[in-house]
Design an enzyme around this catalytic site. Structure first.
Site, PDB file in Angstrom:
ATOM      1  N   ASP A   6       0.968  -0.922   0.239  1.00 56.75           N
ATOM      2  CA  ASP A   6       0.252  -0.436  -0.061  1.00 56.75           C
ATOM      3  C   ASP A   6       1.040   0.506  -0.039  1.00 56.75           C
ATOM      4  O   ASP A   6       1.517   1.122   1.021  1.00 56.75           O
ATOM      5  CB  ASP A   6      -0.839   0.317   1.259  1.00 56.75           C
ATOM      6  N   ILE A   7       1.095   2.022  -1.586  1.00 58.15           N
ATOM      7  CA  ILE A   7       1.840   3.094  -1.257  1.00 58.15           C
ATOM      8  C   ILE A   7       1.235   4.683  -0.976  1.00 58.15           C
ATOM      9  O   ILE A   7       0.085   5.072  -1.926  1.00 58.15           O
ATOM     10  CB  ILE A   7       2.239   2.873  -3.100  1.00 58.15           C
ATOM     11  N   THR A  10       2.417   9.570   2.195  1.00 52.89           N
ATOM     12  CA  THR A  10       3.483   9.283   3.734  1.00 52.89           C
ATOM     13  C   THR A  10       4.309   8.140   4.250  1.00 52.89           C
ATOM     14  O   THR A  10       5.656   7.858   3.980  1.00 52.89           O
ATOM     15  CB  THR A  10       2.412  10.301   4.742  1.00 52.89           C
ATOM     16  N   ILE A  12       4.195   3.712   3.574  1.00 54.15           N
ATOM     17  CA  ILE A  12       4.252   2.615   2.251  1.00 54.15           C
ATOM     18  C   ILE A  12       4.253   1.435   3.425  1.00 54.15           C
ATOM     19  O   ILE A  12       5.150   1.069   4.075  1.00 54.15           O
ATOM     20  CB  ILE A  12       5.525   2.301   1.546  1.00 54.15           C
ATOM     21  N   ALA A 108      -7.072   3.380  -4.557  1.00 56.59           N
ATOM     22  CA  ALA A 108      -7.244   2.806  -4.178  1.00 56.59           C
ATOM     23  C   ALA A 108      -6.779   1.908  -3.064  1.00 56.59           C
ATOM     24  O   ALA A 108      -7.313   0.754  -2.359  1.00 56.59           O
ATOM     25  CB  ALA A 108      -5.697   1.539  -5.268  1.00 56.59           C
ATOM     26  N   ASP A 109      -6.623   2.689  -2.031  1.00 58.52           N
ATOM     27  CA  ASP A 109      -6.375   2.092  -0.640  1.00 58.52           C
ATOM     28  C   ASP A 109      -8.128   1.782   0.108  1.00 58.52           C
ATOM     29  O   ASP A 109      -8.548   1.317   0.873  1.00 58.52           O
ATOM     30  CB  ASP A 109      -5.590   2.939   0.264  1.00 58.52           C
ATOM     31  N   THR A 184       1.286  25.934  26.250  1.00 58.05           N
ATOM     32  CA  THR A 184       1.436  26.281  24.733  1.00 58.05           C
ATOM     33  C   THR A 184       1.085  24.992  23.584  1.00 58.05           C
ATOM     34  O   THR A 184      -0.185  24.674  23.166  1.00 58.05           O
ATOM     35  CB  THR A 184       1.912  27.422  23.733  1.00 58.05           C
TER      36      THR A 184
END
Length: 255
Positions: A6-7, A10, A12, A108-109, A184
């Site tokens: 699964d590419i 951010t 793979i 595709a994912d 913060t």
């Protein structure tokens, strides 16, 4: 043995399956300018670490949302494994019916996630994938993919604060001690993490209202566990949902 890849923008994600069993899995950083041979070296090292014999790999299924890498991974599979990979897209038979304006635009994912969730939980079901962007996908009881939503990812949201607000800085993406922060760092963590949980709750509630029923909400992706811990809107977390979906699609399309 089946290799699923699964590419994403951010990361793979890579999984090796023996039948239905995930025997090894890895996550590496996406480098969109790497060539097939460079990824081949990376895979070879991962296989060595995982005790995987590449000679046993006789199939490969790939989802890719990074166009420059589509050809590289296809070439890698041909050269290293001597297999023609299944490159998943909206034209790949999955049994799902796409009731959206432009099915070809679906990643595709998302297709793999939708099939895996529908097979495991039936429908209707809502699938959340926490990645560079966070995607919401909705599948009906009859296996119709009817649409969803895309929101800026948690990392993108935090980075935008850091880059665009001069007096803010990068913070660790963890739960703050309480909602009302006293410094913060905690202010930003509350806004990003707990605020994102609120985003999930709001969109899920609206989607279920449109469906006219409550339904399972399945989450996957690197930060799914973090957000799931902050909201009851998420029913379950499936870390390998995309890889499982790729396996299912491959099995459906085996020659």
């Amino acid at each position: 043995m089946l290799l699923t890849i699964d590419i994403g923008n951010t990361n793979i994600k890579i999984g090796a399956y023996q039948g239905e069993r995930l025997t090894a899995h890895w996550r590496v950083t996406t480098e969109r300018h790497r060539l097939a041979d460079e990824y081949l070296v990376l895979l070879h090292n991962l296989f060595d670490l995982g005790g995987i014999d590449p000679r046993h790999i006789d199939g490969c299924a790939i989802s890719c949302v990074v166009p420059p890498l589509t050809g590289e991974f296809r070439a890698l599979c041909h050269k290293y494994f001597r297999v023609d990979p299944l490159m998943v897209n909206a034209s790949t038979p999955t049994g799902l019916q796409y009731k959206v304006d432009a099915p070809a635009e679906l990643g595709a994912d998302r297709i793999a996630n939708s099939l895996a969730a529908f097979r495991r939980y039936g429908g209707p079901v809502i699938v959340l994938a926490f990645g560079t962007a966070t995607t919401f996908d909705v599948i009906t009881a009859t296996g119709e993919y009817i649409g969803g939503a895309i929101a800026p990812g948690i990392g993108i949201s935090a980075d935008a604060l850091f880059r665009l607000a001069a007096k803010l800085y990068q913070v660790e993406l963890v739960r703050p001690p309480k909602v009302i922060g006293t410094n913060t760092i905690h202010h930003m963590q509350s806004g990003v993490i707990l605020g994102y949980a609120g985003l999930v709750e709001g969109l899920v509630r609206r989607m279920q209202a449109e469906l006219g029923t409550s339904c399972p909400v399945v989450a996957t992706g690197g930060l799914a566990e973090l957000i799931a811990a902050e909201t009851e809107a998420i029913t379950t977390v499936e870390p390998y949902l995309t890889l499982d979906g790729l396996r299912l699609i491959y099995e459906m399309n085996r020659q």
